[in-house]
Design an enzyme around this catalytic site. Structure first.
Site, PDB file in Angstrom:
ATOM      1  N   ARG B  10       0.820  -1.201   0.000  1.00 52.59           N
ATOM      2  CA  ARG B  10       0.000   0.000   0.000  1.00 52.59           C
ATOM      3  C   ARG B  10       0.861   1.260   0.000  1.00 52.59           C
ATOM      4  NH1 ARG B  10      -4.042  -1.341   4.206  1.00 52.59           N
ATOM      5  NH2 ARG B  10      -2.161  -1.142   5.425  1.00 52.59           N
ATOM      6  N   ASP B  30       9.303  -5.925  -6.559  1.00 51.54           N
ATOM      7  CA  ASP B  30       8.654  -6.565  -5.413  1.00 51.54           C
ATOM      8  C   ASP B  30       8.710  -8.067  -5.673  1.00 51.54           C
ATOM      9  OD1 ASP B  30       6.260  -5.497  -3.181  1.00 51.54           O
ATOM     10  OD2 ASP B  30       6.418  -7.633  -3.637  1.00 51.54           O
ATOM     11  N   THR B  31       8.747  -8.865  -4.604  1.00 47.56           N
ATOM     12  CA  THR B  31       8.732 -10.316  -4.822  1.00 47.56           C
ATOM     13  C   THR B  31       7.375 -10.747  -5.389  1.00 47.56           C
ATOM     14  OG1 THR B  31       8.078 -10.592  -2.517  1.00 47.56           O
ATOM     15  CG2 THR B  31      10.422 -10.799  -3.010  1.00 47.56           C
ATOM     16  N   SER B 121       4.519   9.689   7.286  1.00 47.98           N
ATOM     17  CA  SER B 121       3.171   9.655   7.846  1.00 47.98           C
ATOM     18  C   SER B 121       2.160  10.014   6.771  1.00 47.98           C
ATOM     19  CB  SER B 121       3.049  10.646   9.020  1.00 47.98           C
ATOM     20  OG  SER B 121       1.781  10.542   9.633  1.00 47.98           O
ATOM     21  N   GLY B 123      -0.355   7.396   5.757  1.00 44.29           N
ATOM     22  CA  GLY B 123      -1.119   6.168   5.587  1.00 44.29           C
ATOM     23  C   GLY B 123      -1.775   6.059   4.226  1.00 44.29           C
ATOM     24  N   LYS B 189       9.834  10.405  13.620  1.00 39.91           N
ATOM     25  CA  LYS B 189       8.611   9.673  13.256  1.00 39.91           C
ATOM     26  C   LYS B 189       8.136   8.780  14.405  1.00 39.91           C
ATOM     27  CE  LYS B 189       5.383   7.812  10.593  1.00 39.91           C
ATOM     28  NZ  LYS B 189       5.237   6.429  10.962  1.00 39.91           N
ATOM     29  N   HIS B 192       6.447  10.932  16.801  1.00 38.30           N
ATOM     30  CA  HIS B 192       5.149  11.260  16.183  1.00 38.30           C
ATOM     31  C   HIS B 192       4.128  10.170  16.490  1.00 38.30           C
ATOM     32  CE1 HIS B 192       2.320  10.639  12.832  1.00 38.30           C
ATOM     33  NE2 HIS B 192       2.247  11.960  12.780  1.00 38.30           N
ATOM     34  N   ASN B 193       4.507   8.939  16.296  1.00 36.87           N
ATOM     35  CA  ASN B 193       3.565   7.855  16.554  1.00 36.87           C
ATOM     36  C   ASN B 193       3.265   7.714  18.037  1.00 36.87           C
ATOM     37  OD1 ASN B 193       4.051   7.473  13.828  1.00 36.87           O
ATOM     38  ND2 ASN B 193       3.909   5.238  13.971  1.00 36.87           N
ATOM     39  N   GLU B 196       0.731  10.202  18.678  1.00 35.13           N
ATOM     40  CA  GLU B 196      -0.506   9.710  18.053  1.00 35.13           C
ATOM     41  C   GLU B 196      -1.235   8.730  18.980  1.00 35.13           C
ATOM     42  OE1 GLU B 196       0.280   7.960  14.084  1.00 35.13           O
ATOM     43  OE2 GLU B 196      -0.815   6.215  14.828  1.00 35.13           O
TER      44      GLU B 196
END
Lengths: 325, 325, 325, 325
Positions: B10, B30-31, B121, B123, B189, B192-193, B196
C-alpha cells in the site's frame, strides 16, 4: 464495658466475639435472627430490635454499627439516635465516606449524641489477629471507649518497636489511633485502602511480567519458565517487598500456581474511588493509586467501547483491520 | 529524477504513483510480480530483481526501500548495497528503529554509500494528500533528493502559515523536514507515533466516559443518552480538540455509532514501544504515552494473570469471592 | 433576536460583539461599568443592573450568563430569575459543573423558567472563528434560540463534510449541538476539556523526549539536536497528529524554541478534575485523562512530600543519601 | 567453603563478614586497599590483585563479584576468567542486566567456566538479617554453592510458614531460590525492584494526600491535621498494608514528621527501568510500575520543557498567562 452491636456479618460478629473474649459485654442485633442467636449462644445478650438493644444498655450507652456503608447505615444510625439521650455514643465501624461522618457528627451533636467513626482493617483475620483501627471523633468519647479499642486491637505483638517513638502516642503501637475529629478515622482508613490498591497492583504487575517471561512470542533464549509460588515465598524473607500482601500471595500460589480458581474480574469498593476524589480535591497527583483503580475497571471490560474507537481510528488512517469476525 | 522502489505494498505502491504523477521516473521491484506489473502498467519501469533494478538506474543511483521494519528490510538493504557503488543512496522509508539506522549508516558509509532514513506519515491517504516526511542523513544527499521529497510532500495546501516562521526552514511548511543525521528521521517519526497513541487514547477515553453516561448503574436523573457521532462532528468546528484523528472518528461514528464492526482488541507497533524505551533511556516521564500503550496491551487480555492475583489477594484478606464459575 | 448578556470579560464581551455582527441585539451588564460602556459604544444596549437588563428585554426574555463557574454564577442566576416570568430563558454559558445544571434546571422549572446550559469552546479565537457550542436543555427552548446559536457558531467553513452524515443532525456540522436535557451541554464540554488535557499532555511528552534527545547523559552517537519548531511545523501537513493544538504549538515554538517565556507551572480548571470524578462514578478507566491532570499537579510541586518519603525509604533500606544540602 | 570476593563496598564487605561468621573462608580484593585490610583484620585472607586472589583459592575456585553493574563488572569478570580453569565458578552478585548474564554465561561456558547470577536484596540490613537471594545458573553449580547461599540467607526466622508448601522447594523458605538458567536470578531481582518502586510510590502518594488534607485551599470544615508518624505506626499492626517498607517509613517519620532532611529529588536505578523495558517486550501492561518510575523522573524536574509547552498551548487558545516572572 457494655456495648451494643448492630450488624452481625463476618465483621460485626467477630468484633462481638473478640470483645467477649476480652470480658466485655455485648448486646447484639441483626435483622437476621439466626446470627443473633448464634452470638447469644456464645454469651452475647440478644436484642430483638434496635429499641430493645438501646433499652438493654447502661447509660451512657454505646452502640457500634457495623453495616455496609450507605443508605442502610444512615437509616440505622438515625433510628439508633432516636432512642438515645444526650451523652450516648454511636460508633460507625463500617466504610462510610468521611464527608458523611462530618455531616452526621454535626447533626447528632445537636442532640448531644457523640458520633465516633472507626476505620477497621484486618478482614477475616481480625478475630484472631486483632483489628487495626483508625478513629475519628471527640477526644473525651474516644478516651472513654479506650477499653473497647484496646480489646479489639492487635496489641504490640511481636512486631518490633519503632526507635524514636518513646514520646509519641502509645496506642499507635497497640494498633489503634485517635486520628482527629469526626471523619478523620474513615479518611485515614480510606487512604489505607487506596495504598492497599497500589501495593496489590504492584505485585500483580510484577508477577504478570514474570509469568509472561515464558511467552512463545519472545526469542527462545530470552524465555524463563519461572515458578511464581517459589518466588513469592523467597521474597518473604529478607527482601524489601516483604509484606502481609506478599504472604497472602504466597499462600494463594502455594496451591494454585496459575490462579485458575479466579475469574480475573476484580471488584473495587468505595474507598479506592474516594481516594482519587480526595486527591483531585487537593490537587495532589496520585498516578499509582489511580492506575490501580483503572486496572480494576479494565478487568471488568469497562474500556471496550474506547478500545473499539482506537481500532476505528487505526482503520481510518492506516486501513488496519481489527474488525469483529 | 529516476528512483528505484522496492516493496510495492500500500505504501510503496502509492509512493511510486505519486512520484510518477509529479513526473519522476520509478523503477519498481517486489517479490510479488503482480504488484510490479500493476505499476508498470501505469508507467513504472519493471525490474525483475534487485540487481536488475540497480542496473536500470542512472548514476548516482537512489533506491527507496519500503518494507516492514526488521529482518526483511535489513536483508534487502544489504543486497541493494552489494550492487551499488560509492556515491549511491539508499533510502529506508519504513518504520525502522532509529538505532538500526545509526548502525547501518555507519556500515554503508564505509563503502561510500549514503543512507537516508525517512519517517513517512499519511497512511492510505498519502497518495492524494501527500506524505509528511521526517528525514535523517547527510545534508548533501538530502538536498540532492529534494525534488523527490517535494513531490511526495503535501505542500503548503490550505493550512494557514504559522506567523513568525519567515526566517525558518521553508520545507517544513511543505510537509518535509531534514531533521538531522542518520536515524533522526525515524526517531522523529517514532515520537510522532507515540504522540498519536496518546491522542487516540485521549479521544477513546473521553468518548467511553460519554458512552457510559447512560449506564443503568448511575442514578436515573444523572444519565444522558448522548449521540457520539453528533458530538464528534460538532467538535470538528471551532473546538480545541479539532484534529485529523477527530475527523476520522466522526467518519467512523457517522455510520456505526456503536462501533460494532470492531473487536476491541487493538494492535500496537514498534514505534509506540520504542518511544517508551527512549523516554526511559533519557529519564523523561511519559505517563500519557505509556498509558496509551498499556491500554492496547490490556485490550488484548495481557493483564489477566495479574488481575487474577488481585482477586486471590482479596480472597486472602477479606474472603471476597471472585472465583471462576 | 434580543438577548441579555451578563459578564463582559473576554468571553462574554466577544459573544456580544459576534451576535451584534450577525444583527442580533444585546443588552449588556457587568459590575465593571467600563466594560459595559465599551460594548455600548459598539452598539449594545447598556444596562445598569440586572433588574434593568431584564426590564429592557422583550418577552419571552433570554439572558446569557457568562461568568466564572461557582458562587458568582449561582448568585447571578438566582437574581436574574427573581426578575423573570414563566417562559423566560436563562442560559449559563460558563463552565458550570453539570450536576449544578441539573439541580438548577429543576429549581427554575418550578417557576416556569427554562434553563439552558451551553459549553463554549473557542477561547480568545471565538470572535473571529466562532464558538463550538454544546447545548443542554429542553428542545423547545433550544429550537427557539437557534438563531443565536447559528450566529455564534463557526458554521461549516472550509472543514470538509463527513461522509455518511446526510441524515443526521445538521447543526453539528455548523458547530453547535443540542446534546440532551439540562446539564448535558456542560457534561459534553467537560469531557471535551478532559480530552484536550490528554492531547496537550501527549504533545508535551513527545516534544520533551525529543528535546532531551540531546542530553549529555546519552552516549554521544545517540544524541540528536532537533529543532522543535520545525518539527511542529512539518507535522501540520499530512501527518496523523495534525490538529489545532499542534498549530498553536508551532506558533509558540516559531519565536521561542526553548519556551523560555513560561514558568513550567501549569494550572488546571474544574472540567479536567470533574472528568476524572465522572469516570470514577461510571467505573470507566481514564488512565490518560487522569495522568494529564496529575502532570499538571506535579508541575506545581504538589508531590514533594511524597517524593521526600521515597528518599526516606531509600535511605532506610539502602543507605542511599538524597538529603537536603 | 573458600570463596573469593571482589568489591568490598557496603554490600561486598558485609557478605564477606556474614560468610566468615558462618565459618566460611573468604579471600578478598578491592582496588581500595584499606577495605581489604579492614576485612583481613577480621579474618579474611588478603589478596593484592585478582590474579593473587584466584591463586589463593582451592580448586574448583569460586569468585563472587560484587561491583556496580556495567563496565566495571564486565571488565572484572573478564579478568577473573582469564585466570581461571574449566570447572571454576564466577558469581555476579550485583545488579547486572539479565541479558548481559545470558551473553556472559554463554561466553564463559565456552571456556568451561560456570557463571552464576545472584540478585541480592536486603541492603544495609543484610549483615544482620541475611540476604534474600534470587539465583540463576546451572543446577550443579548452584547445588555446589548451597552452603554459601544458606549462610547468607536469612533462614526461616520467625516468619510463619506458608501452608501448602510442604512438597515445594525448601530453600525458598530459607530466603534463597534457584530461579532457573543464567540470567533468571537477576531477572527476578529486577522485577522485585520494579514491584518495590510501585509499593514505595503507593505509600508516598497516600501519605501525600493525607499531608495535604490540611491545605488552606480546602474548606475549613474539610481539613484534618493528621499525624503522619502515628498513622504509619498504627498501620504496622494488623492492617493490610503492613510491610517492611511501612516499618522503614514509620522509622523515618518518628523523628522527622515533615521529612525535612530530604531534598525531594529521587534517584532511580537500572532495575526499575529494565522492568519497564521487559514489560514492553512482552506486551504486558505495567501502569503502576511505570508510573512509579515517571514519578521519580518528575521529581528531578525532567518534565519541565513539556510543562512549559502546556502553558504555551494554554496561552495560545485561551490567553491564560503562566509566564515566567
Amino acid at each position: 464495658m457494655q456495648i451494643g452491636i448492630i450488624g452481625l456479618g463476618r465483621m460485626g460478629g467477630n468484633i462481638s466475639l473478640r470483645l467477649m473474649r476480652h470480658n466485655h459485654g455485648t448486646v447484639v442485633y441483626d435483622t437476621n435472627e439466626a446470627a443473633v442467636d448464634a452470638l447469644a449462644a456464645q454469651g452475647a445478650t440478644k436484642a430483638t430490635s434496635i429499641a430493645d438493644m438501646v433499652a438493654k444498655l447502661p447509660s451512657p450507652r454505646t452502640v457500634w454499627v457495623m453495616l455496609p456503608a450507605g443508605a442502610i447505615t444512615e437509616a440505622t444510625i438515625t433510628e439508633v439516635a432516636s432512642h438515645m439521650q444526650a451523652g450516648d455514643i454511636i460508633i460507625d465501624g463500617g466504610n462510610t465516606m468521611y464527608k458523611d461522618d462530618i455531616r452526621r457528627a454535626a447533626e447528632l451533636k445537636a442532640k448531644g449524641i457523640v458520633y465516633v467513626d472507626v476505620g477497621t482493617s484486618g478482614g477475616v483475620w481480625g478475630l484472631e489477629r486483632g483489628y487495626c483501627m483508625m478513629i475519628g471523633g471527640e477526644k473525651a468519647a474516644v478516651d472513654h471507649l479506650d477499653p473497647i479499642f484496646k480489646a479489639l486491637a492487635p496489641g504490640m505483638g511481636d512486631v518490633p518497636r519503632t526507635p524514636g517513638r518513646e514520646e509519641r502516642n502509645p496506642t499507635a503501637e497497640e494498633g489503634y489511633l485517635h486520628c482527629g475529629p469526626a471523619g478523620s478515622g474513615h479518611f485515614v482508613k480510606m487512604i489505607h485502602n487506596g495504598i492497599e490498591y497500589g501495593m496489590m497492583q504492584a505485585f500483580a504487575e510484577g508477577f504478570n511480567v514474570m509469568k509472561h517471561k515464558n511467552s512463545p512470542d519472545l526469542p527462545e533464549n530470552m524465555r524463563f519458565d519461572l515458578n511464581m509460588g517459589d518466588i513469592a515465598e523467597v521474597w518473604r524473607r529478607g527482601s524489601v517487598v516483604s509484606s502481609w500482601l506478599l504472604d497472602l500471595t504466597a499462600q494463594a500460589l502455594a496451591t494454585d500456581e496459575d490462579l485458575e480458581a479466579f475469574s480475573g474480574s476484580v471488584s473495587d469498593s468505595g474507598e479506592g474511588r474516594w481516594t482519587i476524589d480526595a486527591a483531585v480535591e487537593e490537587a495532589v497527583p496520585v498516578p499509582v493509586l489511580a492506575a490501580s483503580l483503572w486496572a480494576r475497571f479494565s478487568s471488568r471490560a469497562q474500556s471496550t467501547y474506547g478500545d473499539k474507537m482506537l481500532s476505528a481510528m487505526r482503520f481510518g488512517f492506516g486501513g488496519h483491520l481489527e474488525k469483529k469476525k
